[in-house]
Design a protein around this motif. Sequence first.
Motif, mmCIF file in Angstrom:
data_model
loop_
_atom_site.group_PDB
_atom_site.id
_atom_site.type_symbol
_atom_site.label_atom_id
_atom_site.label_comp_id
_atom_site.label_asym_id
_atom_site.label_seq_id
_atom_site.Cartn_x
_atom_site.Cartn_y
_atom_site.Cartn_z
ATOM 1 N N TRP A 67 13.424 29.021 -49.327
ATOM 2 C CA TRP A 67 13.644 29.099 -47.531
ATOM 3 C C TRP A 67 14.115 27.717 -47.201
ATOM 4 O O TRP A 67 14.247 26.799 -47.685
ATOM 5 C CB TRP A 67 12.115 29.277 -47.193
ATOM 6 N N ASP A 68 14.684 27.766 -45.946
ATOM 7 C CA ASP A 68 15.137 26.595 -45.530
ATOM 8 C C ASP A 68 14.226 26.064 -44.487
ATOM 9 O O ASP A 68 13.889 26.594 -43.306
ATOM 10 C CB ASP A 68 16.414 27.010 -44.453
ATOM 11 N N PRO A 69 13.344 24.849 -44.729
ATOM 12 C CA PRO A 69 12.360 24.413 -43.963
ATOM 13 C C PRO A 69 13.189 23.676 -42.595
ATOM 14 O O PRO A 69 12.433 23.478 -41.772
ATOM 15 C CB PRO A 69 11.612 23.428 -44.862
ATOM 16 N N TRP A 70 14.426 23.425 -42.408
ATOM 17 C CA TRP A 70 14.866 22.812 -41.546
ATOM 18 C C TRP A 70 15.890 23.685 -40.809
ATOM 19 O O TRP A 70 16.941 23.277 -40.477
ATOM 20 C CB TRP A 70 15.654 21.400 -42.097
ATOM 21 N N ASP A 71 15.411 24.851 -40.167
ATOM 22 C CA ASP A 71 16.139 25.646 -39.481
ATOM 23 C C ASP A 71 15.945 25.576 -37.909
ATOM 24 O O ASP A 71 15.405 24.455 -37.524
ATOM 25 C CB ASP A 71 15.932 27.146 -39.746
ATOM 26 N N SER A 72 16.627 26.333 -36.915
ATOM 27 C CA SER A 72 16.558 26.126 -35.686
ATOM 28 C C SER A 72 15.359 26.294 -35.268
ATOM 29 O O SER A 72 14.745 25.667 -34.215
ATOM 30 C CB SER A 72 17.601 27.264 -35.250
ATOM 31 N N GLU A 73 14.395 26.967 -35.626
ATOM 32 C CA GLU A 73 12.963 27.308 -35.225
ATOM 33 C C GLU A 73 12.111 25.930 -35.544
ATOM 34 O O GLU A 73 11.468 25.483 -34.700
ATOM 35 C CB GLU A 73 12.185 28.175 -36.193
ATOM 36 N N THR A 74 12.244 25.303 -36.530
ATOM 37 C CA THR A 74 11.818 24.015 -36.759
ATOM 38 C C THR A 74 12.425 22.862 -35.981
ATOM 39 O O THR A 74 11.560 21.952 -35.497
ATOM 40 C CB THR A 74 12.034 23.595 -38.403
ATOM 41 N N ALA A 75 13.511 22.978 -36.027
ATOM 42 C CA ALA A 75 14.467 22.041 -34.876
ATOM 43 C C ALA A 75 13.891 21.988 -33.834
ATOM 44 O O ALA A 75 13.805 20.956 -33.034
ATOM 45 C CB ALA A 75 15.922 22.083 -35.173
ATOM 46 N N GLY A 76 13.584 23.097 -33.139
ATOM 47 C CA GLY A 76 13.566 23.378 -31.731
ATOM 48 C C GLY A 76 11.748 22.824 -31.483
ATOM 49 O O GLY A 76 11.692 22.596 -30.446
ATOM 50 N N SER A 77 11.037 22.993 -32.485
ATOM 51 C CA SER A 77 9.584 22.415 -32.407
ATOM 52 C C SER A 77 9.365 21.133 -32.970
ATOM 53 O O SER A 77 8.111 20.688 -33.026
ATOM 54 C CB SER A 77 8.737 23.488 -32.921
ATOM 55 N N TYR A 78 10.266 20.313 -33.369
ATOM 56 C CA TYR A 78 10.167 19.297 -34.353
ATOM 57 C C TYR A 78 9.773 18.171 -33.349
ATOM 58 O O TYR A 78 8.611 17.245 -33.947
ATOM 59 C CB TYR A 78 11.385 18.947 -34.997
ATOM 60 N N ASP A 79 10.310 17.901 -32.280
ATOM 61 C CA ASP A 79 9.885 16.762 -31.262
ATOM 62 C C ASP A 79 8.359 17.049 -30.840
ATOM 63 O O ASP A 79 8.207 18.035 -30.260
ATOM 64 C CB ASP A 79 10.913 16.599 -30.461
ATOM 65 N N THR A 80 7.518 15.860 -31.066
ATOM 66 C CA THR A 80 6.216 16.095 -30.267
ATOM 67 C C THR A 80 5.921 14.678 -29.599
ATOM 68 O O THR A 80 5.078 13.895 -29.965
ATOM 69 C CB THR A 80 5.071 16.300 -31.254
ATOM 70 N N PRO A 81 6.728 14.740 -28.390
ATOM 71 C CA PRO A 81 6.675 13.209 -27.569
ATOM 72 C C PRO A 81 5.143 12.813 -27.282
ATOM 73 O O PRO A 81 4.548 13.732 -26.931
ATOM 74 C CB PRO A 81 7.358 13.710 -26.291
ATOM 75 N N GLY A 82 5.012 11.621 -27.626
ATOM 76 C CA GLY A 82 3.819 10.954 -27.559
ATOM 77 C C GLY A 82 2.806 11.067 -28.440
ATOM 78 O O GLY A 82 1.588 10.696 -28.311
ATOM 79 N N ALA A 83 2.838 12.164 -29.368
ATOM 80 C CA ALA A 83 1.865 12.322 -30.369
ATOM 81 C C ALA A 83 2.628 12.357 -31.761
ATOM 82 O O ALA A 83 3.743 12.410 -32.053
ATOM 83 C CB ALA A 83 1.481 13.864 -30.009
ATOM 84 N N GLY A 84 1.460 12.194 -32.862
ATOM 85 C CA GLY A 84 1.976 12.481 -34.305
ATOM 86 C C GLY A 84 3.020 11.235 -34.594
ATOM 87 O O GLY A 84 2.952 10.115 -34.099
ATOM 88 N N MET A 85 4.167 11.500 -35.101
ATOM 89 C CA MET A 85 5.021 10.478 -35.582
ATOM 90 C C MET A 85 5.842 9.881 -34.458
ATOM 91 O O MET A 85 6.425 8.948 -34.452
ATOM 92 C CB MET A 85 6.157 11.326 -36.524
ATOM 93 N N PHE A 86 5.779 10.740 -33.242
ATOM 94 C CA PHE A 86 6.501 10.247 -32.155
ATOM 95 C C PHE A 86 5.511 9.486 -31.051
ATOM 96 O O PHE A 86 5.726 9.077 -29.939
ATOM 97 C CB PHE A 86 6.806 11.470 -31.254
ATOM 98 N N ALA A 87 4.193 9.141 -31.751
ATOM 99 C CA ALA A 87 3.227 8.114 -30.941
ATOM 100 C C ALA A 87 3.944 6.932 -30.612
ATOM 101 O O ALA A 87 4.638 6.192 -31.431
ATOM 102 C CB ALA A 87 1.901 7.854 -31.638
ATOM 103 N N PRO A 88 3.889 6.412 -29.152
ATOM 104 C CA PRO A 88 4.477 5.370 -28.984
ATOM 105 C C PRO A 88 4.424 3.954 -29.722
ATOM 106 O O PRO A 88 5.374 3.169 -29.836
ATOM 107 C CB PRO A 88 4.234 4.954 -27.269
#
Length: 246
Positions: free
Chosen positions: A4-25
């Motif tokens: 399977w491709d873990p980095w498809d368009s579905e994953t890319a579209g939900s990858y950013d989580t501004p302000g949380a997780g790896m995107f925590a400021p």
Amino acid sequence: MIPWDPWDSETAGSYDTPGAGMFAPELLRQTVDRLAGLAGDGPALEFAIGTGRVAIPLRDRGVPVAGIELSAAMIDQLRTKADETRIPVIAGDMATARAPGRFKLVYLVYNTLSNLLTQTEQVACFRNAARHLEAGGRFVIELWVPELRKLPPGQDAVVFGTEPGYIGLDTYDVLEQRVVSHHFRFGDDRQAALLRSAHRYVWPAELDLMGQLAGFALEERSADWTGTPFTGESRSHVSVYRLGDG
């Protein structure tokens, strides 16, 4: 190869989580502070640049940044935030693809080296970093420490995270040094969504040998981006390798 491709368009579209997780400021600030200090006036190259989580704020700090990225969907998502003039990206495998020019810094963050599923590919990634660096340049890798001590005899799975609506589970193949991360997300009904990604885990000592094969010497290893000392209990590390002058 994984089926399977873990980095498809579905994953890319939900990858950013501004302000949380790896995107925590605070995490982003610490990451960019450290990389900017190592890059100086640059330029810098990010392997597996993804959607630009680190590259964009590093560019905003005045460091010229280019990238290499295998997933077209991730590049498309990056392009909604930064154009080719601001952050040029080469489409290709970080173990083999070439970006034009020489760099002071190459970096690879958030466990992404483990997306290369063989030792041969991981060694090639080090050698590719060396090809891009000027003499004395640095290669920075952020990577997790395999949690094999949590595996009792006969068990091959570890729960690495739980929170309301989420369970994270790693399944290990210790013979092949592989792990598959399973991310389950669910609501109040009986349905759940599953995202999986395959990895090859690497011990720090093995990583150092890979660096030596490519002409690097370990300059510094810490438990995080702020320089917390790395110990036997650390769950991750930031390792800085310096390329020889010759």
